[in-house]
Design an enzyme around this catalytic site. Structure first.
Site, PDB file in Angstrom:
ATOM      1  N   GLU A 138      99.226  39.993  96.616  1.00 56.56           N
ATOM      2  CA  GLU A 138      98.511  41.268  96.675  1.00 56.56           C
ATOM      3  C   GLU A 138      98.842  42.030  97.950  1.00 56.56           C
ATOM      4  O   GLU A 138      98.979  43.259  97.940  1.00 56.56           O
ATOM      5  CB  GLU A 138      96.995  41.026  96.571  1.00 56.56           C
ATOM      6  CG  GLU A 138      96.540  40.329  95.308  1.00 56.56           C
ATOM      7  CD  GLU A 138      97.029  41.017  94.040  1.00 56.56           C
ATOM      8  OE1 GLU A 138      97.212  42.255  94.062  1.00 56.56           O
ATOM      9  OE2 GLU A 138      97.236  40.334  93.029  1.00 56.56           O
ATOM     10  N   GLU A 161     106.339  43.543  89.889  1.00 56.26           N
ATOM     11  CA  GLU A 161     105.684  42.241  90.042  1.00 56.26           C
ATOM     12  C   GLU A 161     106.625  41.188  90.615  1.00 56.26           C
ATOM     13  O   GLU A 161     106.201  40.328  91.390  1.00 56.26           O
ATOM     14  CB  GLU A 161     105.138  41.765  88.689  1.00 56.26           C
ATOM     15  CG  GLU A 161     103.864  42.462  88.251  1.00 56.26           C
ATOM     16  CD  GLU A 161     102.761  42.334  89.273  1.00 56.26           C
ATOM     17  OE1 GLU A 161     102.443  41.192  89.680  1.00 56.26           O
ATOM     18  OE2 GLU A 161     102.222  43.372  89.674  1.00 56.26           O
TER      19      GLU A 161
END
Length: 303
Positions: A152, A232
């Protein structure tokens, strides 16, 4: 697909409100007339400028609201003054990773959800939010949670929220522009030679533009979701650099072992650690690549 429809509905609502504001400003200040005086084609010049304004305004309004709306919609409890050993540990890990990537300490929070997940959001990398679910803390070891936090933090450090917003703005602009152009061309063809184009002109234009906007919106969403999946892999690499490759791989393997996590609602889905599964047409709208592909990418990455 529920999340996709929610995203499209939210985007459409923002654009509709901005469209109303634009029409009021146009009627008040004569924007379309001024565009014609500047040498722009009266119809398509107006549509082009309107599309750019509405397309990017809608995206940036969503970005500016992202942090506050995430806290409210997800019920995130911010850790301002850690009161437990677990909260202190989370706070310290995020602080250490923030220092390592050279950004200001983001807000840290926990939201209640049985599924293991986490997300990052915020309009600026130096004013972000990183939150983890209670399910993530229950199912993962400290090393695995550290890797998820690194993932994150990589999203934040890479400026993924702003990049996603810019791409969405470009896609919105094309959707608005071409839906209006298609509506204008269809309306002109249907009313060619007509002596009474009054209300039927407006109705035809509105219906065609709305249908075209929905269809083109689906195509634009495929592009945005493809970029989300591409991003991602970079966030996984960033998490591996911050916490260690083995920890990142272990965290992804744990997600495979636990019941497959569901997508986060709304715009937070693109910035979570994992998304729902999909096949066929639905796969084109997935925010995350399959976990096995992400693990294989990390295993094949050389450091």
């Amino acid at each position: 697909m529920k999340r996709v429809f929610l995203l499209l509905a939210t985007n459409f609502a923002i654009i509709a409100v901005l469209g109303l504001v634009w029409n009021i400003l146009d009627a008040t200040f004569g924007i379309s007339g001024k565009l014609a005086e500047m040498g722009l084609p009266a119809q398509f010049g107006y549509i082009a400028v309107m599309s750019i304004v509405l397309g990017f305004a809608g995206s940036f309004i969503s970005l500016l609201m992202s942090k506050g709306s995430a806290i409210k919609s997800m019920g995130v409890q911010l850790i301002e003054n850690p009161t437990s050993r677990q909260e202190r540990w989370l706070f310290d890990v995020v602080k250490r990773q923030a220092d390592k990537v050279g950004i200001d300490m983001p807000d840290v929070g926990i939201f209640h959800a049985n599924e293991p997940n986490a997300f990052a959001t915020g309009a600026r990398k130096n004013n972000a939010l990183v939150a983890v679910s209670t399910g993530l803390l229950e199912h993962m070891t400290a090393d695995e949670v550290e890797a998820v936090l690194g993932h994150e933090m990589a999203h934040v450090a890479n400026g993924d929220m702003v990049t996603q917003t810019l791409l969405q703005g470009v896609m919105n602009t094309f959707v608005i522009f071409f839906s209006r152009v298609i509506a204008h061309l269809v309306n002109s063809a249907l009313n060619r030679g007509s002596q009474n184009s009054g209300s039927s002109y407006g109705a035809t234009y509105f219906i065609v533009s709305m249908v075209a906007q929905v269809l083109l919106g689906f195509l634009a969403s495929m592009v945005v979701m493809w970029f989300s999946r591409y991003r991602e892999f970079h966030a996984d690499k960033g998490g591996a650099e911050l916490a260690g490759r083995e920890k990142m791989i272990a965290a992804l393997r744990k997600l495979q072992q636990v019941n497959q996590p569901h997508d986060l609602p709304g715009e937070m889905a693109a910035f979570g650690i994992a998304g729902g599964m999909g096949d066929g047409l639905k796969k084109l709208f997935m925010t995350h690549p399959p976990l096995e592909e992400r693990i294989a990418a990390l295993e094949n990455t050389k450091y």
